[in-house]
Design an enzyme around this catalytic site. Structure first.
Site, mmCIF file in Angstrom:
data_model
loop_
_atom_site.group_PDB
_atom_site.id
_atom_site.type_symbol
_atom_site.label_atom_id
_atom_site.label_comp_id
_atom_site.label_asym_id
_atom_site.label_seq_id
_atom_site.Cartn_x
_atom_site.Cartn_y
_atom_site.Cartn_z
ATOM 1 N N SER A 181 0.840 -1.190 0.000
ATOM 2 C CA SER A 181 0.000 0.000 0.000
ATOM 3 C C SER A 181 0.881 1.249 0.000
ATOM 4 O O SER A 181 1.709 1.403 -0.894
ATOM 5 C CB SER A 181 -0.959 -0.041 1.194
ATOM 6 O OG SER A 181 -2.022 0.867 1.029
ATOM 7 N N GLU A 309 -9.377 -5.548 -4.073
ATOM 8 C CA GLU A 309 -8.710 -4.525 -3.279
ATOM 9 C C GLU A 309 -9.689 -3.662 -2.471
ATOM 10 O O GLU A 309 -9.520 -3.433 -1.279
ATOM 11 C CB GLU A 309 -7.862 -3.622 -4.188
ATOM 12 C CG GLU A 309 -6.645 -4.285 -4.801
ATOM 13 C CD GLU A 309 -5.449 -4.301 -3.868
ATOM 14 O OE1 GLU A 309 -5.590 -3.882 -2.701
ATOM 15 O OE2 GLU A 309 -4.368 -4.727 -4.308
ATOM 16 N N HIS A 405 -7.720 -5.972 0.123
ATOM 17 C CA HIS A 405 -6.512 -5.199 0.402
ATOM 18 C C HIS A 405 -5.934 -5.619 1.746
ATOM 19 O O HIS A 405 -6.666 -5.827 2.716
ATOM 20 C CB HIS A 405 -6.876 -3.712 0.423
ATOM 21 C CG HIS A 405 -5.725 -2.779 0.526
ATOM 22 N ND1 HIS A 405 -4.851 -2.567 -0.510
ATOM 23 C CD2 HIS A 405 -5.293 -1.977 1.549
ATOM 24 C CE1 HIS A 405 -3.944 -1.683 -0.144
ATOM 25 N NE2 HIS A 405 -4.178 -1.315 1.104
#
Length: 497
Positions: A181, A309, A405
């Site tokens: 990320s 995600e 995610h």
């Protein structure tokens, strides 16, 4: 083993602790505390110390912002610290992995149990994890202060690694930087910074975010933030504001971004008020054009993303199952590539519900396509790219998370039993998760050691991708519809209006 592990660095002697057969050193300063005249300044060289310094406890948590911020107020502002876990401090030439934690550029904490390096150290890596300034401390664009101070902190930490890692058994010429990320976005940015590239040999990026701001927009955001304290958006003006109080206000501003839709355009839907600034100095441009244009050289790169995600964020916002056609229209209008991306999504997904359209376009725009395009650009710049997509569906929270995610982080570290690992993957996590975790750990270790994770490299004609799930295999890139919609369209920085 007799006694505790002791190493001599360029700055002084450190004493750590033995843990699970590894030597662990925590809370090592790599720069001076950014307080007083050093607040909002570039990181200052750490001072030497006399005698032996204990390196047993993690350093203080940097002030955190956002809905999942960790840590609490601490008077100690010695935020710029790192941790080292080595299988053998008396060895020489061990491969090194430097972990840059993520958190939307608003939160990052190297002490998170999800980042426990024991499994990777057990496989022969020297693992370094770092703290760096986030939120306003690291990324607010202030007059009288350098931009992207969080990046400058990371670079200072890499200089520390180059200077000292041999004392821990590591090879300073065999450094792999890794992040997920915002950590992955930080590494992608480093690919566009020529002076930085000599500090590492390889890079691992999971879920690269396409989050950058123009100077014009960043100035407005800083002005609004400073105005909440009745001061100007300058280093001097904000220097009297308590760092944790400033972090709280960044959280509040991020939560109220919808009120700035007319002024701040796409940023108002991003959920984060502050992100890296394309300032022309620290960050001269975003990584995709830098690599594609030949202004940055390629490297050995392992890059990946998850299939679902955006699912984590829709769950966190309490919006899962509640997205409307208006939500889908807004998402497509703002985040699908212009001029015809919105229509292309509807054509490619004719039976998609509004929820599926929202999830697809946000996942693509923010993480999946920036990751894919980074792999492509790196290959075009002469590097070798390896691409994966995590498709393991999490059984956590009744299965609603999908392959969301952050699911890849506990898998890569082998920390399925950490609190975050359990919340993401369930407790117990199940045999499929254990199998994928072992494969991803092996890939990391092989890549950091040899530059090859054990998968075929990605190239434009074959587009080979490793799909990680219960039956992991190498296939052509699975998101063909999205990749065609986004072909040649790399993320543009957020701008006014």
């Amino acid at each position: 083993m007799t006694g505790q592990p002791v190493v001599r660095t360029a700055e002084g002697v450190l004493e750590g602790r033995w843990r699970q057969g590894h030597a662990v050193f925590r809370g090592i300063p790599y720069a001076q505390p950014p307080v007083g005249a050093l607040r909002f300044a570039a990181p200052a060289t750490v001072r030497r110390w006399d005698g032996t310094r204990g390196a047993v406890e993690f350093g203080p948590v940097v002030p955190q912002s956002g809905p999942v911020a960790r840590g609490s107020f601490a008077a100690d502002a010695d935020w710029l610290t790192l941790n080292v876990c080595t299988p053998d401090p008396g060895a020489a030439g061990l491969p090194v992995l430097v972990w840059i934690p993520g958190g939307g550029y608003m939160a990052a904490d190297s002490s998170d149990p999800m980042y426990d390096p024991a499994a990777l150290a057990g496989a022969g890596l020297v693992v370094v994890s770092i703290n760096y300034r986030v939120g306003a401390e690291g990324f607010a664009l202030l007059e009288g202060a350098p931009a992207n101070r969080g990046f400058l902190d990371q670079i200072a930490a890499l200089h520390w690694v180059r200077r000292n890692i041999a004392a821990f058994g590591g090879d300073p010429g065999q450094v792999t930087v890794a992040g997920q990320s915002a950590g992955a976005g930080s590494i992608a940015a480093m690919l566009a910074m020529k002076p930085v590239r000599g500090l590492f040999r390889r890079a691992v990026t999971h879920s690269v975010p396409g989050l950058h701001s123009t100077r014009a927009l960043a100035k407005q955001v800083a002005a609004v933030l400073a105005d909440r304290f009745g001061t100007r958006p300058t280093a001097e003006g904000l220097s009297g504001v308590d760092p944790w109080r400033l972090a709280e206000e960044v959280t509040s501003l991020s939560a109220g971004l919808n009120g700035y839709r007319e002024r701040w355009g796409r940023l108002s839907h991003a959920g984060v008020a502050l992100c890296p600034v394309v300032d022309g100095e620290v960050l001269p441009e975003t990584p995709w054009p830098a690599l594609n244009g030949g202004r940055a050289a390629g490297t050995e790169l392992l890059v990946g993303h998850t299939r679902d995600e955006f699912r984590l964020f829709s769950v966190m916002m309490g919006r899962l199952g509640r997205f409307t056609e208006e939500d889908a229209r807004t998402a497509l209008d703002l985040f699908a590539p212009e001029p015809d991306g919105a229509a292309a999504y509807r054509t490619s997904h004719p039976q998609a519900t509004p929820e599926e359209l929202v999830e697809s376009v946000y996942s693509d725009a923010v993480f999946r396509m920036p990751s894919l395009h980074l792999a492509q650009a790196n290959a075009a710049a002469g590097g070798t790219s390896y691409l994966f997509e995590l498709r393991l569906a999490s059984p956590g929270l009744g299965g609603i998370l999908g392959a969301c995610h952050s699911l890849d982080v506990p898998l890569a570290f082998g920390t399925l039993d950490s609190p975050t690992g359990k919340s993401l993957l369930g407790d117990p996590s199940g045999p499929a998760a254990v199998a994928v975790s072992r494969e991803l750990q092996r890939a990391w270790v092989r890549f950091a050691t040899t530059g090859d994770p054990g998968w075929p490299a990605y190239c434009p004609d074959r587009q080979l991708t490793r799909v990680l799930d219960a039956e992991s295999q190498t296939v052509r890139y699975p998101g063909q519809a999205s990749s065609q919609i986004w072909e040649g369209r790399t993320p543009a920085p957020f701008d006014l209006g």
